[in-house]
Scaffold this active site. Structure first.
Site, PDB file in Angstrom:
ATOM      1  N   GLY A 107     -12.704  -4.090   1.573  1.00 20.17           N
ATOM      2  CA  GLY A 107     -14.038  -3.549   1.826  1.00 20.17           C
ATOM      3  C   GLY A 107     -14.456  -2.572   0.745  1.00 20.17           C
ATOM      4  O   GLY A 107     -15.606  -2.572   0.293  1.00 20.17           O
ATOM      5  N   LYS A 156     -17.182 -14.126   7.572  1.00 18.73           N
ATOM      6  CA  LYS A 156     -18.553 -13.783   7.945  1.00 18.73           C
ATOM      7  C   LYS A 156     -19.495 -13.554   6.768  1.00 18.73           C
ATOM      8  O   LYS A 156     -19.265 -12.697   5.938  1.00 18.73           O
ATOM      9  CB  LYS A 156     -18.551 -12.528   8.825  1.00 18.73           C
ATOM     10  CG  LYS A 156     -18.001 -12.788  10.215  1.00 18.73           C
ATOM     11  CD  LYS A 156     -18.021 -11.537  11.057  1.00 18.73           C
ATOM     12  CE  LYS A 156     -19.235 -11.445  11.944  1.00 18.73           C
ATOM     13  NZ  LYS A 156     -19.247 -10.170  12.700  1.00 18.73           N
ATOM     14  N   ARG A 174       0.817  -1.215   0.000  1.00 17.71           N
ATOM     15  CA  ARG A 174       0.000   0.000   0.000  1.00 17.71           C
ATOM     16  C   ARG A 174       0.853   1.268   0.000  1.00 17.71           C
ATOM     17  O   ARG A 174       0.381   2.307  -0.452  1.00 17.71           O
ATOM     18  CB  ARG A 174      -0.946  -0.005   1.200  1.00 17.71           C
ATOM     19  CG  ARG A 174      -2.163  -0.891   0.967  1.00 17.71           C
ATOM     20  CD  ARG A 174      -3.050  -0.908   2.179  1.00 17.71           C
ATOM     21  NE  ARG A 174      -4.385  -1.403   1.855  1.00 17.71           N
ATOM     22  CZ  ARG A 174      -5.332  -1.588   2.758  1.00 17.71           C
ATOM     23  NH1 ARG A 174      -5.094  -1.325   4.028  1.00 17.71           N
ATOM     24  NH2 ARG A 174      -6.518  -2.017   2.398  1.00 17.71           N
ATOM     25  N   GLY A 194      -7.159  -7.469   1.437  1.00 18.93           N
ATOM     26  CA  GLY A 194      -5.868  -7.697   2.056  1.00 18.93           C
ATOM     27  C   GLY A 194      -5.524  -9.177   2.159  1.00 18.93           C
ATOM     28  O   GLY A 194      -4.423  -9.591   1.819  1.00 18.93           O
TER      29      GLY A 194
HETATM   30  C1  3PG Z   1      -8.614  -1.541   5.132  1.00 17.87           C
HETATM   31  O1  3PG Z   1      -7.546  -1.991   5.531  1.00 17.87           O
HETATM   32  O2  3PG Z   1      -9.577  -2.272   4.870  1.00 17.87           O
HETATM   33  C2  3PG Z   1      -8.726  -0.079   4.880  1.00 17.87           C
HETATM   34  O3  3PG Z   1      -7.548   0.577   5.225  1.00 17.87           O
HETATM   35  C3  3PG Z   1      -9.931   0.480   5.604  1.00 17.87           C
HETATM   36  O4  3PG Z   1      -9.800   0.290   6.977  1.00 17.87           O
HETATM   37  P1  3PG Z   1     -11.114   0.275   7.875  1.00 17.87           P
HETATM   38  O5  3PG Z   1     -11.874  -0.945   7.475  1.00 17.87           O
HETATM   39  O6  3PG Z   1     -10.614   0.242   9.301  1.00 17.87           O
HETATM   40  O7  3PG Z   1     -11.875   1.541   7.580  1.00 17.87           O
HETATM   41 MG    MG Z   2     -11.313  -3.481   6.153  1.00 14.40          MG
END
Ligand code: 3PG
Ligand code: MG
Length: 376
Positions: free
Chosen positions: A352, A175, A38, A329
């Site tokens: 996400g 989940k 990243r 990730g």
């Molecule tokens: C992630 O790693 O999914 C992003 O950096 C967003 O992080 P968050 O889900 O804590 O908002």
């Molecule tokens: Mg996340």
């Protein structure tokens, strides 16, 4: 949908101060960065700006601190790596050390933009969060998407607007409830939905199978039953790798028998990966697809005993002739672990965010940039 403004749409950055929202939320263990993807992913944008004479101040969140400084989420390792990769770029404190970030507090936005001339968002991984640093600055400064954000939107936009068929989505992870929205949205778009990972047990339970000590969300069983009855093509595992009583995830020395069983998991046993027959079936689906979107591991791949399903899917995705996109990730680190990252067309930096973009068709961070451009 109107495109997001790009770096070229900004006023000449020479001599300007640029606030760069990045997503440097990288995995760190014992103070060392496990994967700096990243950070490296933001370099093209940083280089574009600095080579044109701009001074860049970067900002990011890391982890989920609760609005106050918390040493567990220190940015020191990130700051050190950034100084090596992009000397001269300043990095602000973890944005989430201030409660104003997640609350989208205008006073916090004021502080972020103070002294800045331009704003660039390259934080695709956080573009689904309507937080101060994501949606605030575009309302105050000339703003644009960085290279990474623009590329993510282009690739995922291609999947949204007209994917090469068949379009196969492979979803894993733990989940169902987290992914229900995207499962429903994807069912209307895909030719096949392949379900592995911990969430497959809620689907198996919906078919009346026993799940033993596997992950299960009892309150989602009914929804999974409806999804399976929808007539859409949904593939769920036909065999499972299970760990017996006494076994510990990540500790083969602790004992516990590992077996491959059918769709029923016995009392006291835990399903931790899809079995070899399922892996072959899933791989075949991926291999014949025109477009593949993969999010979420098939099992607990960090433990070699339960890595087979994820490895088989990763192999298939990496060698598939179709257009392949991996989001998230965990799936990205699985690919990297198996040395396969080079084989896919696009590894998204946002898990996400990519799911929410496919689900909703837009993200708060993208909307904010388009609104900024419309204001001129
Ligand atoms: C992630 O790693 O999914 C992003 O950096 C967003 O992080 P968050 O889900 O804590 O908002
Ligand atoms: Mg996340």
């Amino acid at each position: 949908m109107q495109p997001v403004p790009l770096l070229e749409d900004l006023p000449d950055p020479a001599g300007k101060r640029v606030l760069l929202r990045a997503d440097f939320n990288v995995p760190i263990s014992n103070g060392a960065i496990d994967d700096d993807l990243r950070i490296r992913a933001a370099l093209p944008t940083i280089e574009w700006l600095t080579s044109r004479g701009a001074t860049v101040t970067a900002c990011t969140h890391r982890g989920r601190p609760k609005g106050a400084p918390d040493p567990r989420y220190s940015l020191d390792p990130v700051r050190a790596r950034l100084a090596e990769l992009a000397p001269g770029v300043e990095l602000l404190e973890n944005l989430r050390f201030d409660a104003g970030e997640t609350a989208n507090d205008p006073a916090f936005v004021d502080r972020l933009v103070e002294g800045q001339d331009l704003y660039v968002n390259d934080a695709f991984g956080a573009a689904h969060r309507a937080h101060a640093s994501v949606v605030g600055p575009p309302a105050r400064l000339p703003s644009a998407a960085g290279r990474l954000l623009a590329r993510e939107v282009e690739v995922l936009g291609k999947i949204l607007s007209g994917p090469a068929r068949p379009f196969v989505a492979v979803l894993g992870g733990s989940k169902v409830s987290d992914k229900l929205g995207v499962i429903k949205a994807l069912l209307d778009q895909v030719d096949a939905l392949v379900i592995g990972g911990g969430m497959c047990f809620t689907f198996l339970a919906a078919l009346g199978h026993t799940t033993g000590g596997s992950l299960l969300e009892p309150d989602q069983v009914g929804t999974c039953r409806d999804l399976l009855a929808s007539g859409r093509r949904i593939l769920i595992p036909s065999d499972i790798v299970v760990l017996g009583p006494g076994g510990e995830i990540g500790d083969p020395g602790a004992g516990g028998e590992v077996r491959t069983v059918g769709r029923d998991v016995a009392e006291g046993w835990k399903g931790l990966d899809v079995g070899p027959a399922t892996a072959a079936e899933f791989a075949a689906e991926v291999t014949t697809a025109g477009t593949v979107f993969w999010n979420g591991p098939m099992g607990v791949f960090e433990d070699e005993r339960f890595a087979g399903g994820t490895r088989a899917v990763a192999d298939a995705v990496a060698s598939a002739p179709g257009f392949t996109v991996v989001g998230g990730g965990d799936s990205a680190s699985a690919l990297a672990r198996f040395g396969l990252a080079g084989g896919v067309d696009h590894v998204s930096t946002g898990g996400g965010a990519s799911l929410e973009l496919l689900e909703q068709g837009d993200l708060p961070g993208l909307r904010a940039l388009r609104e900024a451009a419309a204001r001129g």
